[in-house]
Design an enzyme around this catalytic site. Structure first.
Site, short mmCIF file in Angstrom:
data_model
loop_
_atom_site.label_atom_id
_atom_site.label_comp_id
_atom_site.label_asym_id
_atom_site.label_seq_id
_atom_site.Cartn_x
_atom_site.Cartn_y
_atom_site.Cartn_z
N CYS A 211 11.82 -18.99 21.12
CA CYS A 211 11.50 -20.14 20.63
C CYS A 211 11.00 -20.19 20.63
O CYS A 211 9.48 -20.11 21.16
CB CYS A 211 12.69 -21.21 21.49
SG CYS A 211 14.25 -19.87 21.21
N ARG B 226 9.05 -18.24 14.75
CA ARG B 226 9.48 -18.12 16.16
C ARG B 226 11.22 -18.17 16.76
O ARG B 226 11.91 -17.15 17.18
CB ARG B 226 8.79 -18.23 17.37
CG ARG B 226 7.58 -18.18 17.81
CD ARG B 226 6.66 -18.94 18.43
NE ARG B 226 7.05 -18.75 19.59
CZ ARG B 226 6.17 -18.27 20.96
NH1 ARG B 226 5.40 -17.55 20.39
NH2 ARG B 226 7.10 -17.64 21.73
N TRP C 142 15.45 -20.17 18.74
CA TRP C 142 16.47 -19.39 17.91
C TRP C 142 17.33 -18.29 19.24
O TRP C 142 16.84 -18.45 20.05
CB TRP C 142 15.15 -17.80 18.08
CG TRP C 142 16.23 -15.98 17.25
CD1 TRP C 142 15.66 -15.58 16.52
CD2 TRP C 142 16.97 -15.39 18.84
NE1 TRP C 142 16.36 -14.81 16.71
CE2 TRP C 142 16.59 -14.39 17.59
CE3 TRP C 142 16.86 -15.18 19.95
CZ2 TRP C 142 17.46 -12.77 18.65
CZ3 TRP C 142 17.48 -13.81 19.85
CH2 TRP C 142 17.82 -12.61 19.29
N ASN D 241 11.13 -22.45 26.56
CA ASN D 241 11.56 -21.07 25.98
C ASN D 241 11.93 -19.91 27.10
O ASN D 241 11.51 -19.87 28.12
CB ASN D 241 9.93 -20.57 25.08
CG ASN D 241 10.44 -19.00 24.34
OD1 ASN D 241 11.52 -18.81 23.93
ND2 ASN D 241 9.23 -18.42 24.38
N GLY D 242 12.94 -18.87 26.17
CA GLY D 242 12.99 -17.82 27.80
C GLY D 242 14.49 -17.50 27.80
O GLY D 242 15.37 -18.53 26.98
N GLU E 189 9.22 2.68 9.52
CA GLU E 189 8.62 1.24 8.84
C GLU E 189 9.14 0.78 7.87
O GLU E 189 9.05 0.25 7.44
CB GLU E 189 6.98 2.06 8.63
CG GLU E 189 6.42 0.37 8.89
CD GLU E 189 6.78 -0.40 9.65
OE1 GLU E 189 7.74 -0.71 10.69
OE2 GLU E 189 6.85 -1.93 9.44
N LYS F 189 11.47 -2.30 7.10
CA LYS F 189 11.23 -3.14 6.15
C LYS F 189 11.94 -3.75 5.15
O LYS F 189 12.14 -4.51 5.25
CB LYS F 189 9.88 -3.34 5.50
CG LYS F 189 8.29 -4.23 5.49
CD LYS F 189 7.92 -4.51 6.58
CE LYS F 189 7.89 -4.61 7.79
NZ LYS F 189 7.61 -5.00 9.03
N GLU G 93 15.26 -5.41 7.44
CA GLU G 93 14.96 -6.20 7.72
C GLU G 93 14.91 -7.64 6.84
O GLU G 93 15.29 -8.62 7.24
CB GLU G 93 13.81 -6.92 8.80
CG GLU G 93 12.25 -6.58 8.13
CD GLU G 93 11.40 -6.71 9.22
OE1 GLU G 93 10.74 -6.21 9.05
OE2 GLU G 93 11.66 -7.76 10.03
N HIS H 236 20.28 18.30 8.91
CA HIS H 236 21.45 18.07 9.43
C HIS H 236 21.83 17.30 9.71
O HIS H 236 22.54 16.89 11.36
CB HIS H 236 20.38 18.55 10.45
CG HIS H 236 19.59 19.63 10.83
ND1 HIS H 236 19.58 20.58 10.58
CD2 HIS H 236 17.82 19.72 10.38
CE1 HIS H 236 19.15 21.72 10.80
NE2 HIS H 236 17.74 20.93 10.63
N LYS I 163 10.03 -13.88 14.86
CA LYS I 163 8.68 -13.74 14.87
C LYS I 163 8.90 -12.72 16.48
O LYS I 163 8.31 -11.05 16.92
CB LYS I 163 7.13 -13.57 14.81
CG LYS I 163 5.90 -12.85 14.22
CD LYS I 163 5.81 -12.91 12.99
CE LYS I 163 4.49 -11.87 13.63
NZ LYS I 163 4.27 -10.91 12.02
O1 M6R Z 1 4.38 -8.20 18.84
P1 M6R Z 1 5.50 -7.13 18.29
O2 M6R Z 1 4.08 -5.82 17.82
O3 M6R Z 1 5.47 -6.50 19.69
O4 M6R Z 1 6.39 -6.82 18.23
C1 M6R Z 1 7.75 -6.23 18.25
C2 M6R Z 1 9.02 -6.60 17.48
O5 M6R Z 1 9.36 -6.98 17.53
C3 M6R Z 1 7.78 -5.82 15.88
O6 M6R Z 1 7.03 -5.29 15.15
C4 M6R Z 1 9.07 -6.36 14.71
O7 M6R Z 1 9.66 -4.43 14.44
C5 M6R Z 1 8.34 -6.64 13.21
N1 M6R Z 1 8.20 -8.40 12.43
C6 M6R Z 1 9.43 -5.89 12.14
O8 M6R Z 1 8.79 -6.71 11.02
#
Ligand code: M6R
Length: 601
Positions: A2, A28, A75, A101-102, A474, A478, A481, A497, A596
């Site tokens: 959050c 966030r 969140w 937050n937490g 990756e 992308k 997500e 496999h 994020k």
């Molecule tokens: O801030 P961080 O690099 O530690 O975040 C890790 C993941 O949460 C982050 O890379 C997430 O997978 C990406 N937002 C995906 O695009």
């Protein structure tokens, strides 16, 4: 997960500060928002949904004003998104309003105790126990400051908390395992989950440490530690610009940040190699006595860690990448000479912090490879190495991934040799050319057209070998997500496999085959297997291998070194995901269910 913000300023300004700060923090979490301002009494407004809902409500309620206020963008962890579960939460008599937050791990027992004392709860959140605890101590005769302090002493878990009290021009805040930054302005003082919420108001910040309490008034602030000792902490200057946190003329932060990659890499490389091609890593120049490297990370950063581990191993350094959430539970054995590197853009990811703490407890030397100066990872680790990307707002990580790959390349070169040699010279020359090559790729890419032709696929697969394997993972992350379509990345050799069973004429397969070497030739053979099953094949290539004869679609990247080709391939994958999501009408910067900064384990 959050975002929280607090402001002690002046009437007429507090609410705009809170709403503007929430707009900056929305990345966030964005399933509900709320704010509370304090006058003679506390006025709370909160809504399920994104910030627009709250803004509309606040604008129709003209009496929402006050000197001190707190805001929250959520969140969900405990309790679904709803008006009732949105923050701020208050005690039974509306004397205190709290944003958090937490996760409060002992909330259930606290809630049971408070209920038995007559407290009534209105939400399903863990957070609501906090204002009720404060209320409990107020009833027992404590002052607001003492009640806040005593309530926090009862909490177990992670938290960044800000609170306002009725009839007080003050914001109180504290943290434990969750980031919190104080902002010092001329006529107001602020607190926020991160500095992007404050940049438009002040460039002067103080990072709070675990266990510290801050008391903010319009004229200044006081910080005390957990023993009540007053702390005098240095202010640091934020070096990020306001322009960097706005969308400019772009429709989304994501595409703006994709386009910022050339500039980000120039900044990442600045002054890190000398004319005779030696690597110098400013904050991490002392590589002595490192025998093995563990890289711990999550999500996109984990893919960068996989790349980094391979780069190190290719240079004779024992290195392994671990998912931070797994490493935190069962850390790999640490011996003398083990360096544990937390690869984390934000420096606040709870899983990565937990892994770094587990490593630290076992006596490992720790290094934060991060984007955010002053982040928890940067402050907790023995050393920090910055990727220098500038702020990244879109939930989907883009430019920070490129900067991680380049920083890890420098790191691997640095670890293997402090002497100028042919290998270092070759890669440093390629690094120097990389920002310009990315710029040229933008001028020629056809990712938008290919995305619209393939947007009705029933699933997307990404394959690559060697250093292209992390980028296949990756590319798929992308895609899934931000499009919400099924996408998976595989090591090209693994396809046969098992995953090959999923391949049909409705599943486009993206294959990276840059250069022409043994690894690429094997990748091309794997692409043949895909082609034979009727899948539309998209080749990402510099035109030197034989892949193009198989491909239904081709995306070109400039020729570069084998090691840096993944950076260029990934830019094409980012563009493909972006354009596919646009075509499907998805919410690009704030994808469903995600946030994020993931500050819970
Ligand atoms: O801030 P961080 O690099 O530690 O975040 C890790 C993941 O949460 C982050 O890379 C997430 O997978 C990406 N937002 C995906 O695009």
């Amino acid at each position: 997960m959050c975002g929280i913000i607090g402001c002690a300023g002046h009437e007429g300004d507090t609410v705009p500060v809170l709403l503007n700060g929430l707009a900056r923090l929305e990345y966030r979490g964005y399933d509900s928002t709320g704010l509370a301002v304090s006058n003679s009494d506390i006025h709370v407004v909160k809504r399920e949904g994104e910030l627009d809902e709250l803004v509309e409500t606040v604008e129709s309620e003209i009496e929402v004003d006050g000197v001190a206020g707190v805001g929250h963008t959520r969140w969900s962890t405990h309790g679904k998104p709803s008006d009732a579960n949105a923050h701020p939460h208050t005690d039974c008599e509306n004397r205190v309003a709290v944003v958090h937050n937490g996760i409060i791990e002992n909330y259930q027992s606290l809630r049971d105790d408070l209920r038995s004392l007559g407290h009534e709860f209105e939400s399903n959140t863990d957070t609501e126990v906090i204002p009720h605890l404060v209320g409990h101590y107020l009833d027992a005769g404590s002052s607001p400051k003492a009640a806040f302090h005593r309530a926090v002493e009862k909490l177990e878990g992670s938290y960044a908390i800000a609170a306002v009290f009725e009839s007080r021009k003050e914001v109180m805040a504290t943290r434990q395992d969750s980031s919190l930054v104080l902002g010092v302005g001329d006529e107001a003082t602020y607190v926020a989950s991160d500095m992007t919420a404050l940049i438009e108001r002040t460039d002067s910040v103080i990072h709070l440490d675990d266990g510290e309490f801050a008391f903010l008034s319009p004229d200044g602030y006081t910080i005390i530690d957990e023993d009540g000792e007053r702390q005098s902490k240095a202010q640091t200057t934020i070096e990020w610009d306001v322009e960097e946190i706005t969308k400019g003329h772009h429709d989304h932060y994501m595409i703006k940040e994709i386009y910022e990659q050339s500039a980000a890499l120039r900044e990442c490389l600045r002054n890190r190699s000398t004319t005779d091609r030696l690597i110098s890593l400013d904050t991490f120049d002392d590589y002595h006595s490192v025998d093995r490297v563990h890289l711990v990370a999550c999500g996109t950063s984990y893919h960068a860690a996989l790349f980094g581990a391979q780069m190190l191993r290719e240079r004779g350094v024992s290195a392994q990448a671990f998912l931070a959430s797994e490493y935190a539970m069962t850390p790999a054995p640490v011996q003398d000479g083990t360096l544990v590197v937390g690869v984390t853009q934000s420096g606040e990811t709870a899983d990565t912090l937990a892994a770094l703490r587990a490593a630290d407890e076992r006596g490992a030397r720790t290094l934060a490879l991060t984007n955010v100066v002053g982040s928890s990872a940067a402050r907790e680790c023995d050393e920090a190495l910055y990727i220098r990307s500038g702020p990244e707002i879109s939930v989907a990580a883009t430019k920070t991934f490129a900067s991680q790959l380049v920083t890890l390349t420098l790191f691997a070169l640095h670890s293997s040799s402090t002497e100028s040699n042919h290998e270092t010279r070759r890669l440093v020359s390629a690094l120097d050319e990389l920002p310009g090559q990315i710029q040229r790729l933008f001028d020629t890419t056809t990712a938008g057209e290919i995305a619209s032709r393939l947007a009705d696929g029933s699933g997307y697969f990404f394959i690559g070998r060697g250093l292209q394997y992390p980028v296949a993972l990756e590319g798929a992350l992308k895609m899934k997500e931000i499009t919400y379509e099924h996408a998976e990345g595989f090591a090209a050799g693994e396809l046969k496999h098992g995953p090959l069973a999923l391949v049909t004429d409705e599943t486009p397969v993206f294959v990276s085959a840059v250069g022409d070497n043994e690894t690429v030739r094997k990748t091309v053979a794997n692409a043949e297997e895909v082609k034979a099953r009727g899948a539309p094949l998209v080749a990402i290539t510099d035109g030197t291998s034989s892949i193009e004869r198989l491909a239904d679609e081709v995306l070109r990247v400039p020729s570069t070194s084998r090691e840096l080709a993944p950076v260029l391939v990934n830019v094409q994958y980012q563009l493909l995901a972006y354009h596919t999501a646009r075509h499907l009408g998805r919410k690009i910067d704030k994808p469903r269910n995600l946030a994020k900064s993931v500050t819970v384990e």
